[in-house]
Design an enzyme around this catalytic site. Structure first.
Site, PDB file in Angstrom:
ATOM      1  N   THR A   7       0.821  -1.209   0.000  1.00 29.69           N
ATOM      2  CA  THR A   7       0.000   0.000   0.000  1.00 29.69           C
ATOM      3  C   THR A   7       0.853   1.256   0.000  1.00 29.69           C
ATOM      4  O   THR A   7       0.430   2.295  -0.504  1.00 29.69           O
ATOM      5  CB  THR A   7      -0.917  -0.028   1.244  1.00 29.69           C
ATOM      6  OG1 THR A   7      -1.756  -1.165   1.128  1.00 29.69           O
ATOM      7  CG2 THR A   7      -1.778   1.198   1.346  1.00 29.69           C
ATOM      8  N   TYR A  20      -8.073   0.643  -3.896  1.00 31.08           N
ATOM      9  CA  TYR A  20      -6.795   1.052  -4.484  1.00 31.08           C
ATOM     10  C   TYR A  20      -6.064  -0.182  -4.967  1.00 31.08           C
ATOM     11  O   TYR A  20      -6.442  -1.313  -4.629  1.00 31.08           O
ATOM     12  CB  TYR A  20      -5.942   1.800  -3.455  1.00 31.08           C
ATOM     13  CG  TYR A  20      -5.527   0.935  -2.292  1.00 31.08           C
ATOM     14  CD1 TYR A  20      -6.346   0.794  -1.177  1.00 31.08           C
ATOM     15  CD2 TYR A  20      -4.331   0.216  -2.323  1.00 31.08           C
ATOM     16  CE1 TYR A  20      -5.995  -0.026  -0.117  1.00 31.08           C
ATOM     17  CE2 TYR A  20      -3.968  -0.605  -1.266  1.00 31.08           C
ATOM     18  CZ  TYR A  20      -4.799  -0.717  -0.169  1.00 31.08           C
ATOM     19  OH  TYR A  20      -4.449  -1.530   0.865  1.00 31.08           O
ATOM     20  N   SER A  53       1.252  -7.584  -0.166  1.00 28.30           N
ATOM     21  CA  SER A  53       1.989  -8.595   0.601  1.00 28.30           C
ATOM     22  C   SER A  53       1.145  -9.822   0.911  1.00 28.30           C
ATOM     23  O   SER A  53       1.658 -10.814   1.427  1.00 28.30           O
ATOM     24  CB  SER A  53       2.594  -7.995   1.871  1.00 28.30           C
ATOM     25  OG  SER A  53       1.606  -7.692   2.809  1.00 28.30           O
ATOM     26  N   THR A  86       1.742  -4.202   4.507  1.00 23.57           N
ATOM     27  CA  THR A  86       1.680  -4.433   5.951  1.00 23.57           C
ATOM     28  C   THR A  86       1.029  -5.766   6.310  1.00 23.57           C
ATOM     29  O   THR A  86       1.213  -6.255   7.426  1.00 23.57           O
ATOM     30  CB  THR A  86       0.920  -3.284   6.651  1.00 23.57           C
ATOM     31  OG1 THR A  86      -0.373  -3.174   6.072  1.00 23.57           O
ATOM     32  CG2 THR A  86       1.670  -1.975   6.523  1.00 23.57           C
ATOM     33  N   ASP A  87       0.259  -6.355   5.390  1.00 26.46           N
ATOM     34  CA  ASP A  87      -0.497  -7.568   5.731  1.00 26.46           C
ATOM     35  C   ASP A  87       0.397  -8.684   6.262  1.00 26.46           C
ATOM     36  O   ASP A  87       0.047  -9.364   7.229  1.00 26.46           O
ATOM     37  CB  ASP A  87      -1.257  -8.099   4.506  1.00 26.46           C
ATOM     38  CG  ASP A  87      -2.482  -7.263   4.162  1.00 26.46           C
ATOM     39  OD1 ASP A  87      -2.800  -6.316   4.904  1.00 26.46           O
ATOM     40  OD2 ASP A  87      -3.116  -7.564   3.127  1.00 26.46           O
ATOM     41  N   LYS A 159       0.564  -7.119  13.073  1.00 27.53           N
ATOM     42  CA  LYS A 159      -0.499  -6.239  12.575  1.00 27.53           C
ATOM     43  C   LYS A 159      -1.773  -6.567  13.338  1.00 27.53           C
ATOM     44  O   LYS A 159      -2.195  -7.716  13.384  1.00 27.53           O
ATOM     45  CB  LYS A 159      -0.691  -6.445  11.071  1.00 27.53           C
ATOM     46  CG  LYS A 159      -1.694  -5.470  10.475  1.00 27.53           C
ATOM     47  CD  LYS A 159      -1.779  -5.562   8.937  1.00 27.53           C
ATOM     48  CE  LYS A 159      -2.689  -4.459   8.411  1.00 27.53           C
ATOM     49  NZ  LYS A 159      -2.809  -4.454   6.937  1.00 27.53           N
ATOM     50  N   GLU A 280      -3.316 -27.351  30.150  1.00 30.22           N
ATOM     51  CA  GLU A 280      -4.561 -28.118  30.094  1.00 30.22           C
ATOM     52  C   GLU A 280      -4.425 -29.343  29.191  1.00 30.22           C
ATOM     53  O   GLU A 280      -5.369 -30.089  29.016  1.00 30.22           O
ATOM     54  CB  GLU A 280      -5.711 -27.227  29.612  1.00 30.22           C
ATOM     55  CG  GLU A 280      -6.143 -26.194  30.637  1.00 30.22           C
ATOM     56  CD  GLU A 280      -7.435 -25.512  30.245  1.00 30.22           C
ATOM     57  OE1 GLU A 280      -8.501 -26.163  30.292  1.00 30.22           O
ATOM     58  OE2 GLU A 280      -7.378 -24.326  29.878  1.00 30.22           O
TER      59      GLU A 280
HETATM   60  N1  GLU Z   1      -2.828  -5.860   1.120  1.00 26.56           N
HETATM   61  C1  GLU Z   1      -1.900  -4.785   1.248  1.00 26.56           C
HETATM   62  C2  GLU Z   1      -0.507  -5.315   1.494  1.00 26.56           C
HETATM   63  O1  GLU Z   1      -0.188  -5.969   2.440  1.00 26.56           O
HETATM   64  C3  GLU Z   1      -2.440  -3.875   2.232  1.00 26.56           C
HETATM   65  C4  GLU Z   1      -1.691  -3.556   3.401  1.00 26.56           C
HETATM   66  C5  GLU Z   1      -0.670  -2.489   3.287  1.00 26.56           C
HETATM   67  O2  GLU Z   1       0.275  -2.501   2.540  1.00 26.56           O
HETATM   68  O3  GLU Z   1      -0.851  -1.600   4.111  1.00 26.56           O
HETATM   69  O4  GLU Z   1       0.316  -5.109   0.658  1.00 26.56           O
END
Ligand code: GLU
Length: 323
Positions: A7, A20, A53, A86-87, A159, A280
């Site tokens: 992103t 996007y 990602s 970020t994923d 995340k 457990e």
């Molecule tokens: N799906 C995107 C990725 O991981 C969205 C998350 C991002 O980059 O913030 O590339």
């Protein structure tokens, strides 16, 4: 700088649009959008991938590791910055944290808002990531993740929110430090083995052993565990409820898998805390491994690397205490 997309390089059709496409902008344009970054370091940038990602794979991890290791071996390179969605950033960060044999800083950076968004977070994140990678105190701390003015250890970060810019949290052991407009404050050092002291190396191109993650829930049966075993998994990570717990049917399937020589790691779907042995469930009798503090997605990575060295549950358990 090694760019992979995400992103941070994403483009919307309109500034306020929700939708996007990831990975549209080049790394050169991301650098140009962070004026002043060129005063922090001399940057050589190259694209390794242009993906969201969610499409990150072992093959891109291997390319990143190769490129990063080659760059870090050059005396004129102080550190490496990797732009990334970020994923799955925490997975790539932890993988590199285990396989890159370097003391020099390696910093992953992304953004939650696309590059074209109002108040895009990418430019400041990128600026701060370069400052961190260029900082003499950043070496020897393992792979780091920089976002939202925070510096996280690869092992600790996750995340935790689908859309907010403060999505990254290091729930168990806290932050590596803070970075604000390139001013850096380090708080601590990583607690477990990493990078130059890791002992894991990527040898050859043979794929790492298959490890599946199975998510637990109320009313869980044995079917998905059995399906993973039939599909050829050599390891299973159970995203257990609470302290890595499973219902009786799932325990029976996991115990059968362990008896068949498949490594079974109990992690937790809670997002924080320690999964301990023999609370457990009688792990000693069932042949299970406790993930300690690793979330399921990071436990999977350690197990893939661990299984390339041993399939002995006791030996693998020691790795979960060491990494
Ligand atoms: N799906 C995107 C990725 O991981 C969205 C998350 C991002 O980059 O913030 O590339």
């Amino acid at each position: 700088m090694l760019a992979t997309g995400g992103t941070i390089a994403g483009a919307q059709r309109a500034r306020s649009a929700h939708g996007y496409r990831s990975g549209v902008f080049s790394i050169e344009s991301l650098i140009a959008a962070a004026p002043g970054v060129e005063t922090l370091a001399r940057l050589d940038a190259v694209h390794v991938a242009r993906i969201g990602s969610q499409d990150m794979s072992e093959s891109v991890w291997r390319s990143l590791a190769r490129r990063a290791e080659a760059a870090l071996g050059r005396p004129d390179v102080a550190g490496v910055v990797i732009t990334h969605g970020t994923d799955t950033m925490e997975e790539t960060a932890y993988f590199l944290n285990l396989v890159l044999p370097s003391e020099k800083p390696v910093v992953l950076v992304g953004a939650m808002r696309p590059a074209t968004a109002m108040s895009a977070d990418g430019p400041m994140n990128l600026y701060n990531a370069v400052a961190t990678a260029a900082h003499p105190g950043a070496g020897g701390r393992g792979v780091l993740v920089v976002a939202n003015d925070e510096i996280h250890f690869a092992r600790e970060v996750a995340k935790t929110n689908t859309t907010q810019v403060g999505t990254f949290k290091s729930t168990n052991r806290g932050l590596a430090g803070l970075v604000s407009s390139a001013r850096i404050h380090f708080y601590g050092s990583p607690v477990r083995r990493h990078t130059a002291g890791s002992g894991f190396r990527l040898a050859g191109n043979r794929a790492l052993p298959r490890v599946d993650i199975v998510y637990a829930h109320a009313g869980m049966g044995r079917d998905l565990i059995d399906a993973s075993v039939r599909a050829g998994a050599r390891g299973l990570v159970l995203a257990g409820v609470g302290n890595g717990n499973l219902g009786a049917g799932a325990i029976a399937a996991a115990a059968a898998a362990a008896r068949a020589g498949i490594a079974v790691v109990r992690s937790s779907r809670t997002g924080g805390g320690v999964v301990e042995r023999n609370i457990e469930m009688d792990d000693d009798r069932l042949g299970f491994i406790a993930s300690d503090e690793l979330n399921p997605q990071k436990a999977r990575i350690l197990l893939m690397l661990g299984l390339s060295q041993t399939s002995d549950p006791a030996g693998l358990q020691e790795m979960f205490y060491a990494y």
